[in-house]
Design an enzyme around this catalytic site. Sequence first.
Site, mmCIF file in Angstrom:
data_model
loop_
_atom_site.group_PDB
_atom_site.id
_atom_site.type_symbol
_atom_site.label_atom_id
_atom_site.label_comp_id
_atom_site.label_asym_id
_atom_site.label_seq_id
_atom_site.Cartn_x
_atom_site.Cartn_y
_atom_site.Cartn_z
ATOM 1 N N GLU A 1 0.987 -1.196 -0.209
ATOM 2 C CA GLU A 1 0.108 -0.129 -0.106
ATOM 3 C C GLU A 1 0.384 1.154 -0.083
ATOM 4 O O GLU A 1 0.556 2.331 0.962
ATOM 5 C CB GLU A 1 -1.101 0.103 1.383
ATOM 6 C CG GLU A 1 -2.224 -1.424 1.430
ATOM 7 C CD GLU A 1 -2.816 -0.790 2.442
ATOM 8 O OE1 GLU A 1 -3.079 -0.587 3.108
ATOM 9 O OE2 GLU A 1 -3.590 -2.229 2.400
ATOM 10 N N ASN B 1 1.751 -4.947 -3.628
ATOM 11 C CA ASN B 1 0.908 -5.308 -3.211
ATOM 12 C C ASN B 1 0.084 -4.334 -2.403
ATOM 13 O O ASN B 1 0.710 -2.825 -2.137
ATOM 14 C CB ASN B 1 0.576 -6.244 -0.842
ATOM 15 C CG ASN B 1 -0.687 -7.344 -1.312
ATOM 16 O OD1 ASN B 1 -1.233 -7.773 -2.154
ATOM 17 N ND2 ASN B 1 -1.246 -7.282 0.258
ATOM 18 N N HIS C 1 -10.323 -6.413 -2.770
ATOM 19 C CA HIS C 1 -11.110 -6.329 -1.231
ATOM 20 C C HIS C 1 -12.385 -5.175 -2.207
ATOM 21 O O HIS C 1 -12.361 -4.510 -2.644
ATOM 22 C CB HIS C 1 -11.152 -5.435 -0.116
ATOM 23 C CG HIS C 1 -9.694 -5.637 0.529
ATOM 24 N ND1 HIS C 1 -9.823 -7.165 1.676
ATOM 25 C CD2 HIS C 1 -8.685 -5.946 0.995
ATOM 26 C CE1 HIS C 1 -9.007 -7.292 1.646
ATOM 27 N NE2 HIS C 1 -8.324 -6.635 1.557
ATOM 28 N N GLU D 1 -6.082 -11.244 -1.171
ATOM 29 C CA GLU D 1 -7.100 -11.097 -0.376
ATOM 30 C C GLU D 1 -8.425 -11.053 -0.995
ATOM 31 O O GLU D 1 -8.902 -9.692 -0.037
ATOM 32 C CB GLU D 1 -6.811 -9.003 0.227
ATOM 33 C CG GLU D 1 -5.157 -9.723 0.634
ATOM 34 C CD GLU D 1 -4.510 -7.860 2.229
ATOM 35 O OE1 GLU D 1 -5.187 -7.794 1.770
ATOM 36 O OE2 GLU D 1 -3.111 -7.862 1.859
ATOM 37 N N ASP E 1 -11.962 -10.749 -0.998
ATOM 38 C CA ASP E 1 -13.576 -11.157 0.184
ATOM 39 C C ASP E 1 -14.213 -9.918 -1.258
ATOM 40 O O ASP E 1 -14.288 -8.914 -1.828
ATOM 41 C CB ASP E 1 -13.453 -10.938 1.386
ATOM 42 C CG ASP E 1 -12.156 -9.361 1.503
ATOM 43 O OD1 ASP E 1 -12.683 -8.577 0.504
ATOM 44 O OD2 ASP E 1 -11.624 -9.067 2.702
HETATM 45 O O1 G3I Z 1 -2.824 -7.472 18.398
HETATM 46 C C1 G3I Z 1 -3.537 -6.816 19.192
HETATM 47 C C2 G3I Z 1 -4.323 -7.569 20.517
HETATM 48 O O2 G3I Z 1 -3.714 -7.613 21.443
HETATM 49 C C3 G3I Z 1 -5.582 -7.035 21.281
HETATM 50 O O3 G3I Z 1 -5.588 -7.762 22.873
HETATM 51 C C4 G3I Z 1 -6.848 -6.705 20.077
HETATM 52 C C5 G3I Z 1 -7.910 -6.165 21.085
HETATM 53 O O4 G3I Z 1 -8.792 -5.480 19.744
HETATM 54 O O5 G3I Z 1 -6.351 -6.365 18.900
HETATM 55 C C6 G3I Z 1 -5.277 -6.418 18.214
HETATM 56 O O6 G3I Z 1 -4.712 -6.022 17.470
HETATM 57 C C7 G3I Z 1 -5.413 -6.122 16.181
HETATM 58 C C8 G3I Z 1 -4.684 -6.963 15.106
HETATM 59 O O7 G3I Z 1 -5.537 -7.303 13.877
HETATM 60 C C9 G3I Z 1 -4.551 -8.263 15.188
HETATM 61 O O8 G3I Z 1 -5.979 -9.418 15.606
HETATM 62 C C10 G3I Z 1 -6.168 -4.941 16.011
HETATM 63 O O9 G3I Z 1 -7.017 -4.574 17.076
HETATM 64 C C11 G3I Z 1 -6.608 -4.567 14.522
HETATM 65 O O10 G3I Z 1 -7.201 -3.428 14.111
HETATM 66 C C12 G3I Z 1 -5.532 -5.465 13.113
HETATM 67 O O11 G3I Z 1 -6.034 -6.282 12.780
HETATM 68 C C13 G3I Z 1 -5.761 -6.517 11.157
HETATM 69 C C14 G3I Z 1 -5.450 -4.993 9.550
HETATM 70 O O12 G3I Z 1 -5.450 -5.709 8.470
HETATM 71 C C15 G3I Z 1 -5.218 -4.351 10.760
HETATM 72 O O13 G3I Z 1 -5.000 -3.132 9.919
HETATM 73 C C16 G3I Z 1 -6.821 -7.348 10.745
HETATM 74 O O14 G3I Z 1 -7.108 -8.277 11.596
HETATM 75 C C17 G3I Z 1 -6.163 -7.935 9.190
HETATM 76 O O15 G3I Z 1 -7.291 -8.543 8.791
HETATM 77 C C18 G3I Z 1 -6.157 -6.872 8.320
HETATM 78 O O16 G3I Z 1 -5.273 -7.423 6.992
HETATM 79 C C19 G3I Z 1 -5.335 -6.443 6.086
HETATM 80 C C20 G3I Z 1 -3.979 -6.771 5.312
HETATM 81 O O17 G3I Z 1 -3.107 -6.921 6.046
HETATM 82 C C21 G3I Z 1 -3.179 -5.436 4.089
HETATM 83 N N1 G3I Z 1 -4.832 -4.767 2.910
HETATM 84 C C22 G3I Z 1 -5.857 -4.200 4.274
HETATM 85 C C23 G3I Z 1 -6.329 -6.039 4.704
HETATM 86 C C24 G3I Z 1 -7.381 -5.860 5.004
HETATM 87 O O18 G3I Z 1 -7.777 -4.223 6.633
#
Ligand code: G3I
Length: 341
Positions: free
Chosen positions: A153, A202, A237, A266, A268
């Site tokens: 990105e 990506n 997406h 990715e 969906d």
């Molecule tokens: O690690 C913390 C954890 O310690 C805490 O307890 C928990 C409580 O909410 O949060 C955890 O962090 C989360 C993290 O995922 C790991 O689970 C974040 O809040 C959450 O915002 C984060 O979201 C991820 C997101 O990327 C972050 O940018 C999504 O799971 C993941 O699907 C998403 O993936 C991205 C790709 O990497 C890039 N392309 C877009 C895609 C969708 O946004």
Amino acid sequence: LAASLGACASATSLPAPPGAEPPPSLKEAFGRLMPFGSAVTPEQLRGPEAAFIARHFNVLVAENVMKPEFLAPKQEGQYEFGPADELVNFALARGMKVRGHTLLWHRQMPAWFFKEGNAVVSRAMLIARVERYIADVVGHFKGRVYAWDVVNEAVTVDEPDAQADANGLRIAEFYKIIGPEYIDIAFRAAAKADPDALLFYNDYETQNPKKVALVSRLVSGLKARGVKIDGIGHQAHCSAGHPGVADFERAIDAYARLGVTQHVTELDIALNHNLMDTTVTAATPELLARQARRYGELVSLFLRKRAQVTALLVWGIGDSYTWLTSWPVKRFEAPLLFDTA
Ligand code: G3I
């Protein structure tokens, strides 16, 4: 699921799925045409979903645990490879491939990366950190991760909350501190650490014509400077009506002319129209049928273009594991192939 599979199957030359029960293995149906995978979490590989994942997919990517904030959460040179290794070992033990996601991104970086004491890190130190981080991480997974999203990105168009330079490069920390060269530095470091891994740029909205032009400029610039880049990752997406299949086709053709391969990384398909839309509150048969047609159209395009599109991954094994119910707003969504694992 049946409708989605039906659409996928009827869009290919495969025979129709043999009845509703048991559902066909997507790996056997689709995954023999091109590597077919999903984003997963280590917890899923320890639970009842493990057998399901092994049955349906032949590529895995970590939804989060291979991102810098997970691999090096605390300080430079101190790694927590455990969960990522577990995922890689699960995949390799079952003959699956692994995509690595992601080395550099403007999100999910640990805070230490951009600090030097209490100040902002210097350019020289950040370059050294990027080189060391990539050498260590790509080196650790050398020969086990077949494709890396090296930079994620870095290009942005028409986004009110993002700044970009004249080439559409996002002005976030790496850019602000190092300048646009951070991308070359990252790709060179990855190529040095594992010369056999496929190296990807990506991004999302890779079919947007403005982004096609900017991403193409980025990739041709890398190539002109002798930097190894092997592929472009389409996050894909998608939503109910976006993007148009024709835009996607034009983008695939444009990127093909750059001499790189392409992965759909990715996929969906949200039932709502965009990330802020909250109007859908249930997966009605009509919405699922429309979504199935969208899966069918897009997957059929990717299959038709399989000289260029050489892997397809969905961003989650089932609707109970999707980022789209929590970001950027809490809402109902059911964007994946399976209802639940
Ligand atoms: O690690 C913390 C954890 O310690 C805490 O307890 C928990 C409580 O909410 O949060 C955890 O962090 C989360 C993290 O995922 C790991 O689970 C974040 O809040 C959450 O915002 C984060 O979201 C991820 C997101 O990327 C972050 O940018 C999504 O799971 C993941 O699907 C998403 O993936 C991205 C790709 O990497 C890039 N392309 C877009 C895609 C969708 O946004």
